[in-house]
Design a protein around this motif. Structure first.
Motif, PDB file in Angstrom:
ATOM      1  N   ILE A  70      -4.050  -0.136   6.147  1.00  0.00           N
ATOM      2  CA  ILE A  70      -2.799   0.635   6.096  1.00  0.00           C
ATOM      3  C   ILE A  70      -2.537   1.160   4.687  1.00  0.00           C
ATOM      4  O   ILE A  70      -2.221   2.348   4.504  1.00  0.00           O
ATOM      5  CB  ILE A  70      -1.624  -0.224   6.609  1.00  0.00           C
ATOM      6  CG1 ILE A  70      -1.771  -0.437   8.120  1.00  0.00           C
ATOM      7  CG2 ILE A  70      -0.280   0.430   6.293  1.00  0.00           C
ATOM      8  CD1 ILE A  70      -0.838  -1.465   8.699  1.00  0.00           C
ATOM      9  N   PHE A  71      -2.662   0.292   3.671  1.00  0.00           N
ATOM     10  CA  PHE A  71      -2.428   0.742   2.297  1.00  0.00           C
ATOM     11  C   PHE A  71      -3.452   1.800   1.873  1.00  0.00           C
ATOM     12  O   PHE A  71      -3.128   2.747   1.178  1.00  0.00           O
ATOM     13  CB  PHE A  71      -2.461  -0.432   1.314  1.00  0.00           C
ATOM     14  CG  PHE A  71      -1.209  -1.266   1.334  1.00  0.00           C
ATOM     15  CD1 PHE A  71       0.053  -0.685   1.266  1.00  0.00           C
ATOM     16  CD2 PHE A  71      -1.294  -2.645   1.404  1.00  0.00           C
ATOM     17  CE1 PHE A  71       1.199  -1.460   1.266  1.00  0.00           C
ATOM     18  CE2 PHE A  71      -0.145  -3.424   1.411  1.00  0.00           C
ATOM     19  CZ  PHE A  71       1.096  -2.834   1.342  1.00  0.00           C
ATOM     20  N   HIS A  72      -4.701   1.618   2.295  1.00  0.00           N
ATOM     21  CA  HIS A  72      -5.750   2.572   1.923  1.00  0.00           C
ATOM     22  C   HIS A  72      -5.483   3.942   2.550  1.00  0.00           C
ATOM     23  O   HIS A  72      -5.657   4.978   1.901  1.00  0.00           O
ATOM     24  CB  HIS A  72      -7.112   2.035   2.372  1.00  0.00           C
ATOM     25  CG  HIS A  72      -8.254   2.910   1.991  1.00  0.00           C
ATOM     26  ND1 HIS A  72      -8.790   2.913   0.729  1.00  0.00           N
ATOM     27  CD2 HIS A  72      -8.960   3.829   2.703  1.00  0.00           C
ATOM     28  CE1 HIS A  72      -9.775   3.785   0.678  1.00  0.00           C
ATOM     29  NE2 HIS A  72      -9.898   4.356   1.863  1.00  0.00           N
ATOM     30  N   LYS A  73      -5.075   3.921   3.812  1.00  0.00           N
ATOM     31  CA  LYS A  73      -4.903   5.178   4.538  1.00  0.00           C
ATOM     32  C   LYS A  73      -3.599   5.901   4.193  1.00  0.00           C
ATOM     33  O   LYS A  73      -3.576   7.118   4.098  1.00  0.00           O
ATOM     34  CB  LYS A  73      -4.970   4.908   6.041  1.00  0.00           C
ATOM     35  CG  LYS A  73      -4.911   6.158   6.887  1.00  0.00           C
ATOM     36  CD  LYS A  73      -5.322   5.855   8.305  1.00  0.00           C
ATOM     37  CE  LYS A  73      -5.159   7.074   9.165  1.00  0.00           C
ATOM     38  NZ  LYS A  73      -6.377   7.784   9.405  1.00  0.00           N
ATOM     39  N   TYR A  74      -2.508   5.142   3.983  1.00  0.00           N
ATOM     40  CA  TYR A  74      -1.201   5.775   3.875  1.00  0.00           C
ATOM     41  C   TYR A  74      -0.564   5.725   2.485  1.00  0.00           C
ATOM     42  O   TYR A  74       0.590   6.106   2.338  1.00  0.00           O
ATOM     43  CB  TYR A  74      -0.234   5.147   4.885  1.00  0.00           C
ATOM     44  CG  TYR A  74      -0.667   5.410   6.304  1.00  0.00           C
ATOM     45  CD1 TYR A  74      -0.575   6.692   6.851  1.00  0.00           C
ATOM     46  CD2 TYR A  74      -1.187   4.397   7.094  1.00  0.00           C
ATOM     47  CE1 TYR A  74      -0.979   6.941   8.145  1.00  0.00           C
ATOM     48  CE2 TYR A  74      -1.597   4.635   8.390  1.00  0.00           C
ATOM     49  CZ  TYR A  74      -1.489   5.909   8.911  1.00  0.00           C
ATOM     50  OH  TYR A  74      -1.894   6.159  10.187  1.00  0.00           O
ATOM     51  N   THR A  75      -1.286   5.226   1.488  1.00  0.00           N
ATOM     52  CA  THR A  75      -0.735   5.234   0.130  1.00  0.00           C
ATOM     53  C   THR A  75      -1.771   5.802  -0.834  1.00  0.00           C
ATOM     54  O   THR A  75      -2.942   5.955  -0.484  1.00  0.00           O
ATOM     55  CB  THR A  75      -0.354   3.806  -0.347  1.00  0.00           C
ATOM     56  OG1 THR A  75      -1.530   3.033  -0.509  1.00  0.00           O
ATOM     57  CG2 THR A  75       0.601   3.137   0.615  1.00  0.00           C
ATOM     58  N   MET A  76      -1.333   6.043  -2.017  1.00  0.00           N
ATOM     59  CA  MET A  76      -2.229   6.543  -3.063  1.00  0.00           C
ATOM     60  C   MET A  76      -2.487   5.449  -4.104  1.00  0.00           C
ATOM     61  O   MET A  76      -2.823   5.742  -5.245  1.00  0.00           O
ATOM     62  CB  MET A  76      -1.606   7.772  -3.749  1.00  0.00           C
ATOM     63  CG  MET A  76      -1.328   8.929  -2.801  1.00  0.00           C
ATOM     64  SD  MET A  76      -2.814   9.477  -1.974  1.00  0.00           S
ATOM     65  CE  MET A  76      -3.319  10.771  -3.056  1.00  0.00           C
ATOM     66  N   LEU A  77      -2.323   4.206  -3.711  1.00  0.00           N
ATOM     67  CA  LEU A  77      -2.502   3.082  -4.636  1.00  0.00           C
ATOM     68  C   LEU A  77      -3.983   2.899  -4.967  1.00  0.00           C
ATOM     69  O   LEU A  77      -4.859   3.254  -4.170  1.00  0.00           O
ATOM     70  CB  LEU A  77      -1.946   1.796  -4.024  1.00  0.00           C
ATOM     71  CG  LEU A  77      -0.453   1.788  -3.687  1.00  0.00           C
ATOM     72  CD1 LEU A  77      -0.086   0.509  -2.947  1.00  0.00           C
ATOM     73  CD2 LEU A  77       0.372   1.941  -4.955  1.00  0.00           C
ATOM     74  N   GLY A  78      -4.246   2.295  -6.110  1.00  0.00           N
ATOM     75  CA  GLY A  78      -5.617   2.014  -6.509  1.00  0.00           C
ATOM     76  C   GLY A  78      -6.205   0.868  -5.698  1.00  0.00           C
ATOM     77  O   GLY A  78      -5.483   0.059  -5.100  1.00  0.00           O
ATOM     78  N   ALA A  79      -7.533   0.786  -5.698  1.00  0.00           N
ATOM     79  CA  ALA A  79      -8.240  -0.222  -4.899  1.00  0.00           C
ATOM     80  C   ALA A  79      -7.845  -1.643  -5.280  1.00  0.00           C
ATOM     81  O   ALA A  79      -7.641  -2.500  -4.410  1.00  0.00           O
ATOM     82  CB  ALA A  79      -9.750  -0.035  -5.036  1.00  0.00           C
ATOM     83  N   THR A  80      -7.701  -1.914  -6.569  1.00  0.00           N
ATOM     84  CA  THR A  80      -7.351  -3.262  -7.022  1.00  0.00           C
ATOM     85  C   THR A  80      -5.954  -3.649  -6.564  1.00  0.00           C
ATOM     86  O   THR A  80      -5.737  -4.763  -6.083  1.00  0.00           O
ATOM     87  CB  THR A  80      -7.441  -3.358  -8.562  1.00  0.00           C
ATOM     88  OG1 THR A  80      -8.747  -2.937  -8.966  1.00  0.00           O
ATOM     89  CG2 THR A  80      -7.177  -4.763  -9.038  1.00  0.00           C
ATOM     90  N   LEU A  81      -5.008  -2.737  -6.683  1.00  0.00           N
ATOM     91  CA  LEU A  81      -3.640  -3.012  -6.259  1.00  0.00           C
ATOM     92  C   LEU A  81      -3.567  -3.223  -4.748  1.00  0.00           C
ATOM     93  O   LEU A  81      -2.829  -4.086  -4.268  1.00  0.00           O
ATOM     94  CB  LEU A  81      -2.708  -1.880  -6.694  1.00  0.00           C
ATOM     95  CG  LEU A  81      -1.214  -2.110  -6.451  1.00  0.00           C
ATOM     96  CD1 LEU A  81      -0.730  -3.399  -7.116  1.00  0.00           C
ATOM     97  CD2 LEU A  81      -0.412  -0.922  -6.924  1.00  0.00           C
ATOM     98  N   ILE A  82      -4.340  -2.464  -3.998  1.00  0.00           N
ATOM     99  CA  ILE A  82      -4.369  -2.629  -2.540  1.00  0.00           C
ATOM    100  C   ILE A  82      -4.890  -4.019  -2.180  1.00  0.00           C
ATOM    101  O   ILE A  82      -4.330  -4.699  -1.318  1.00  0.00           O
ATOM    102  CB  ILE A  82      -5.225  -1.529  -1.869  1.00  0.00           C
ATOM    103  CG1 ILE A  82      -4.519  -0.180  -1.992  1.00  0.00           C
ATOM    104  CG2 ILE A  82      -5.494  -1.861  -0.406  1.00  0.00           C
ATOM    105  CD1 ILE A  82      -5.339   1.001  -1.501  1.00  0.00           C
ATOM    106  N   VAL A  83      -5.948  -4.474  -2.850  1.00  0.00           N
ATOM    107  CA  VAL A  83      -6.495  -5.811  -2.585  1.00  0.00           C
ATOM    108  C   VAL A  83      -5.446  -6.875  -2.888  1.00  0.00           C
ATOM    109  O   VAL A  83      -5.225  -7.798  -2.091  1.00  0.00           O
ATOM    110  CB  VAL A  83      -7.779  -6.066  -3.412  1.00  0.00           C
ATOM    111  CG1 VAL A  83      -8.200  -7.523  -3.335  1.00  0.00           C
ATOM    112  CG2 VAL A  83      -8.903  -5.175  -2.929  1.00  0.00           C
ATOM    113  N   VAL A  84      -4.791  -6.769  -4.026  1.00  0.00           N
ATOM    114  CA  VAL A  84      -3.773  -7.752  -4.411  1.00  0.00           C
ATOM    115  C   VAL A  84      -2.630  -7.773  -3.401  1.00  0.00           C
ATOM    116  O   VAL A  84      -2.198  -8.841  -2.955  1.00  0.00           O
ATOM    117  CB  VAL A  84      -3.250  -7.461  -5.839  1.00  0.00           C
ATOM    118  CG1 VAL A  84      -2.039  -8.315  -6.171  1.00  0.00           C
ATOM    119  CG2 VAL A  84      -4.351  -7.683  -6.864  1.00  0.00           C
ATOM    120  N   LEU A  85      -2.122  -6.596  -3.024  1.00  0.00           N
ATOM    121  CA  LEU A  85      -1.036  -6.529  -2.049  1.00  0.00           C
ATOM    122  C   LEU A  85      -1.468  -7.076  -0.686  1.00  0.00           C
ATOM    123  O   LEU A  85      -0.705  -7.793  -0.022  1.00  0.00           O
ATOM    124  CB  LEU A  85      -0.528  -5.094  -1.908  1.00  0.00           C
ATOM    125  CG  LEU A  85       0.279  -4.549  -3.084  1.00  0.00           C
ATOM    126  CD1 LEU A  85       0.570  -3.057  -2.887  1.00  0.00           C
ATOM    127  CD2 LEU A  85       1.567  -5.328  -3.249  1.00  0.00           C
TER     128      LEU A  85
END
Length: 182
Positions: A70-85
Motif C-alpha cells: 500500500i505504501f509503495h503503490k499509493y505514496t511517494m515515500l522512500g524505500a527505507t521509510l516504507i520498510v520502517v512504517l
C-alpha cells in the motif's frame, strides 16, 4: 535489472501471499499445523513465549507485506521509510492481536478446565465402591462440572459407595483417596 524499490515490492508481495496461503491451508489442515508448531515450539523451548503464536507471527508477516504494498503503490515515500512504517504497523497489529485475541482465548481455555494435579487435597464422593485391592471410582465437582476418575484406597481399606473421601495423591492417572471422617 530490478531496483531497490522493485526488490522490496517483491518481498512485500511474497509476505502477503505467504500469509494468505497460510490462512487458507490452516482452514483445511489447521489442527495438524497446530500440533506441528506446538511440537516445534516445545523442541526449541519456545513454549513459554506466549506471544509467539502462529496467528500473531503470520499475521505480522502478512500485515508487513500488505502495508508495504500500500505504501509503495499509493505514496511517494522512500524505500527505507516504507520498510520502517510497514514493520511498525505489523508490530502494532500483532501486539493488538495478541492482547485482544490470543491472551483472552488462553484465559478462556484455562478458566473452564482443570488440571488433575489441582485436585489433590479436594473432597470427592465414591461412586463405585473402592475395594481393598483394586480400583473404584470417585466423582469430583469442579468449575466445569462433574468429573469421574478411577481411584484406589490410600490405606488399602475398602471404601463404600456414597462415602466422602479426600484425594491424597495422584498415582499415574489414578487418585489415591482416604475416607473423610468429620
Amino acid at each position: 535489472m530490478i531496483g531497490e524499490d522493485g526488490a522490496m515490492l517483491i518481498v512485500y508481495w511474497n509476505c502477503l501471499i505467504f500469509g494468505i496461503a497460510f490462512a487458507l491451508i490452516s482452514l483445511v489442515i489447521g489442527e495438524v499445523i497446530g500440533h506441528w508448531l506446538d511440537s516445534a515450539a516445545a523442541a526449541l523451548h519456545l513454549n513459554h513465549f506466549d506471544f509467539m503464536q502462529p496467528i500473531v507471527l503470520v499475521g505480522g508477516i502478512t500485515t508487513f507485506g500488505a502495508a508495504g504494498i500500500i505504501f509503495h503503490k499509493y505514496t511517494m515515500l522512500g524505500a527505507t521509510l516504507i520498510v520502517v512504517l510497514a514493520i511498525l504497523i505489523a508490530m502494532v497489529l500483532s501486539a493488538l492481536t495478541y492482547i485482544f485475541f490470543v491472551r483472552n482465548m488462553n484465559k478462556a481455555e484455562q478458566s473452564i478446565g482443570h488440571s488433575v494435579h489441582e485436585l489433590v487435597g479436594r473432597a470427592a464422593e465414591v461412586s463405585v465402591t473402592i475395594p481393598t485391592l483394586g480400583y473404584g471410582e470417585i466423582i469430583i465437582r469442579t468449575r466445569s462440572g462433574i468429573s469421574n476418575y478411577p481411584a484406589v484406597s490410600f490405606e488399602g481399606l475398602s471404601i463404600a459407595q456414597g462415602k466422602q473421601v479426600v484425594i491424597v495423591e495422584l498415582r499415574g492417572r489414578d487418585f489415591a483417596v482416604s475416607e473423610l471422617n468429620i
